[in-house]
Design an enzyme around this catalytic site. Structure first.
Site, PDB file in Angstrom:
ATOM      1  N   HIS A  74      24.819  81.581 114.211  1.00  0.00           N
ATOM      2  CA  HIS A  74      24.361  80.196 114.274  1.00  0.00           C
ATOM      3  C   HIS A  74      24.828  79.496 115.547  1.00  0.00           C
ATOM      4  O   HIS A  74      25.873  79.834 116.090  1.00  0.00           O
ATOM      5  CB  HIS A  74      24.927  79.386 113.097  1.00  0.00           C
ATOM      6  CG  HIS A  74      24.741  80.023 111.772  1.00  0.00           C
ATOM      7  ND1 HIS A  74      25.769  80.640 111.086  1.00  0.00           N
ATOM      8  CD2 HIS A  74      23.638  80.160 111.007  1.00  0.00           C
ATOM      9  CE1 HIS A  74      25.304  81.128 109.947  1.00  0.00           C
ATOM     10  NE2 HIS A  74      24.011  80.846 109.873  1.00  0.00           N
ATOM     11  N   HIS A  76      26.551  76.168 116.630  1.00  0.00           N
ATOM     12  CA  HIS A  76      27.394  75.176 115.971  1.00  0.00           C
ATOM     13  C   HIS A  76      27.464  73.900 116.800  1.00  0.00           C
ATOM     14  O   HIS A  76      27.202  73.901 118.009  1.00  0.00           O
ATOM     15  CB  HIS A  76      28.792  75.751 115.707  1.00  0.00           C
ATOM     16  CG  HIS A  76      28.830  76.643 114.498  1.00  0.00           C
ATOM     17  ND1 HIS A  76      29.484  76.300 113.349  1.00  0.00           N
ATOM     18  CD2 HIS A  76      28.263  77.849 114.264  1.00  0.00           C
ATOM     19  CE1 HIS A  76      29.332  77.267 112.450  1.00  0.00           C
ATOM     20  NE2 HIS A  76      28.596  78.223 112.986  1.00  0.00           N
ATOM     21  N   HIS A  92      27.117  73.754 111.505  1.00  0.00           N
ATOM     22  CA  HIS A  92      25.890  74.171 112.188  1.00  0.00           C
ATOM     23  C   HIS A  92      25.269  72.998 112.927  1.00  0.00           C
ATOM     24  O   HIS A  92      25.293  71.864 112.461  1.00  0.00           O
ATOM     25  CB  HIS A  92      24.856  74.704 111.195  1.00  0.00           C
ATOM     26  CG  HIS A  92      25.251  75.974 110.542  1.00  0.00           C
ATOM     27  ND1 HIS A  92      24.447  76.603 109.639  1.00  0.00           N
ATOM     28  CD2 HIS A  92      26.362  76.734 110.652  1.00  0.00           C
ATOM     29  CE1 HIS A  92      25.033  77.708 109.213  1.00  0.00           C
ATOM     30  NE2 HIS A  92      26.210  77.791 109.812  1.00  0.00           N
ATOM     31  N   HIS A 100      20.139  73.682 105.149  1.00  0.00           N
ATOM     32  CA  HIS A 100      20.232  75.023 105.719  1.00  0.00           C
ATOM     33  C   HIS A 100      19.085  75.861 105.157  1.00  0.00           C
ATOM     34  O   HIS A 100      18.695  75.683 104.009  1.00  0.00           O
ATOM     35  CB  HIS A 100      21.584  75.646 105.331  1.00  0.00           C
ATOM     36  CG  HIS A 100      21.763  77.022 105.843  1.00  0.00           C
ATOM     37  ND1 HIS A 100      21.943  77.299 107.175  1.00  0.00           N
ATOM     38  CD2 HIS A 100      21.759  78.215 105.218  1.00  0.00           C
ATOM     39  CE1 HIS A 100      22.068  78.601 107.337  1.00  0.00           C
ATOM     40  NE2 HIS A 100      21.949  79.172 106.167  1.00  0.00           N
ATOM     41  N   HIS A 109      18.283  73.995 109.637  1.00  0.00           N
ATOM     42  CA  HIS A 109      19.050  73.422 110.745  1.00  0.00           C
ATOM     43  C   HIS A 109      18.488  73.967 112.050  1.00  0.00           C
ATOM     44  O   HIS A 109      18.016  75.105 112.102  1.00  0.00           O
ATOM     45  CB  HIS A 109      20.516  73.862 110.685  1.00  0.00           C
ATOM     46  CG  HIS A 109      21.251  73.462 109.464  1.00  0.00           C
ATOM     47  ND1 HIS A 109      22.350  74.156 109.018  1.00  0.00           N
ATOM     48  CD2 HIS A 109      21.081  72.434 108.603  1.00  0.00           C
ATOM     49  CE1 HIS A 109      22.829  73.579 107.941  1.00  0.00           C
ATOM     50  NE2 HIS A 109      22.072  72.534 107.659  1.00  0.00           N
ATOM     51  N   ASP A 112      20.168  77.319 112.811  1.00  0.00           N
ATOM     52  CA  ASP A 112      19.978  78.498 111.959  1.00  0.00           C
ATOM     53  C   ASP A 112      19.243  79.591 112.727  1.00  0.00           C
ATOM     54  O   ASP A 112      18.155  79.350 113.261  1.00  0.00           O
ATOM     55  CB  ASP A 112      19.177  78.137 110.696  1.00  0.00           C
ATOM     56  CG  ASP A 112      19.941  77.227 109.749  1.00  0.00           C
ATOM     57  OD1 ASP A 112      21.176  77.150 109.858  1.00  0.00           O
ATOM     58  OD2 ASP A 112      19.296  76.595 108.897  1.00  0.00           O
ATOM     59  N   HIS A 150      29.400  85.200 112.144  1.00  0.00           N
ATOM     60  CA  HIS A 150      30.160  85.160 110.895  1.00  0.00           C
ATOM     61  C   HIS A 150      30.356  86.578 110.352  1.00  0.00           C
ATOM     62  O   HIS A 150      29.609  87.490 110.698  1.00  0.00           O
ATOM     63  CB  HIS A 150      29.420  84.318 109.855  1.00  0.00           C
ATOM     64  CG  HIS A 150      29.345  82.863 110.211  1.00  0.00           C
ATOM     65  ND1 HIS A 150      30.226  81.938 109.742  1.00  0.00           N
ATOM     66  CD2 HIS A 150      28.484  82.199 111.026  1.00  0.00           C
ATOM     67  CE1 HIS A 150      29.917  80.748 110.229  1.00  0.00           C
ATOM     68  NE2 HIS A 150      28.857  80.879 111.010  1.00  0.00           N
ATOM     69  N   ARG A 167      34.351  82.896 110.496  1.00  0.00           N
ATOM     70  CA  ARG A 167      33.798  82.976 111.848  1.00  0.00           C
ATOM     71  C   ARG A 167      34.580  84.041 112.609  1.00  0.00           C
ATOM     72  O   ARG A 167      35.775  83.900 112.832  1.00  0.00           O
ATOM     73  CB  ARG A 167      33.918  81.611 112.513  1.00  0.00           C
ATOM     74  CG  ARG A 167      33.182  80.538 111.717  1.00  0.00           C
ATOM     75  CD  ARG A 167      33.619  79.139 112.089  1.00  0.00           C
ATOM     76  NE  ARG A 167      32.981  78.178 111.191  1.00  0.00           N
ATOM     77  CZ  ARG A 167      32.777  76.921 111.489  1.00  0.00           C
ATOM     78  NH1 ARG A 167      33.148  76.437 112.676  1.00  0.00           N
ATOM     79  NH2 ARG A 167      32.203  76.122 110.638  1.00  0.00           N
TER      80      ARG A 167
END
Length: 174
Positions: A74, A76, A92, A100, A109, A112, A150, A167
């Site tokens: 993602h 962020h 995000h 999401h 998002h 995403d 992630h 993360r």
């Protein structure tokens, strides 16, 4: 003389319209990020972003991932990877305050992105064409934000972040 001014004003109006239209889509603007390991992992990588019209081509190469697995991936909100677990990158990137969801869907998002899929050696090559963000510093821009890998796959439905776990790599987009 008035006729000449009228033509000049018309030309300026057309140029202004073209300039406004080009601000709504990209014409090759680029950004990149070098991801470093976080949360005690060995994950690292490089990601490139190229704005192509209304889409952004995202490509990357990763290593140190869990073999034969998927990892959430993602953009962020903050361009801060200083925390050992990358929580300094915040949530995000979501300028439109949507839920999401699946990348490129109307309900997701801007940050995403599709999961990364690693091979038997924990390496991955990534390529996705996405929309919803821009390669600039504007309100939907990703420059100055971070990109995060992630540990677990994104399920694309759990709120607020897809249940993708800790993360494991983070990089500043510049």
């Amino acid at each position: 003389m008035i006729k000449g001014i009228s033509l000049t004003m018309g030309a300026l109006a057309v140029m202004s319209l073209v300039a406004c239209q080009s601000m709504e889509h990209g014409t090759g603007q680029k950004a990149s990020a070098t991801l470093e390991s976080r949360s005690g992992s060995n994950a690292k990588g490089t990601v490139n972003f190229v704005w192509q019209g209304h889409d952004v081509l995202v490509t990357g190469n990763f290593s140190g991932l869990k073999p034969n697995a998927e990892q959430g991936f993602h953009v962020h909100e903050k361009g801060d990877c200083s925390a050992p677990d990358a929580t300094s990158a915040a949530g995000h990137f979501n300028p439109a305050t949507k839920d999401h969801g699946m990348p490129n869907s109307a309900m997701s998002h801007a940050g995403d992105m599709p999961n990364i899929k690693s091979d038997a050696n924990g390496n991955a090559t990534y390529s996705a064409k996405l929309h919803g963000f821009a390669v600039n510093t504007g309100p939907t821009g990703i420059i100055g934000r971070s990109v995060v890998v992630h540990r677990d796959p994104d399920d694309y439905k759990s709120q607020p972040a897809g249940n993708s776990g800790p993360r494991i790599a983070c990089g500043l987009i510049k």
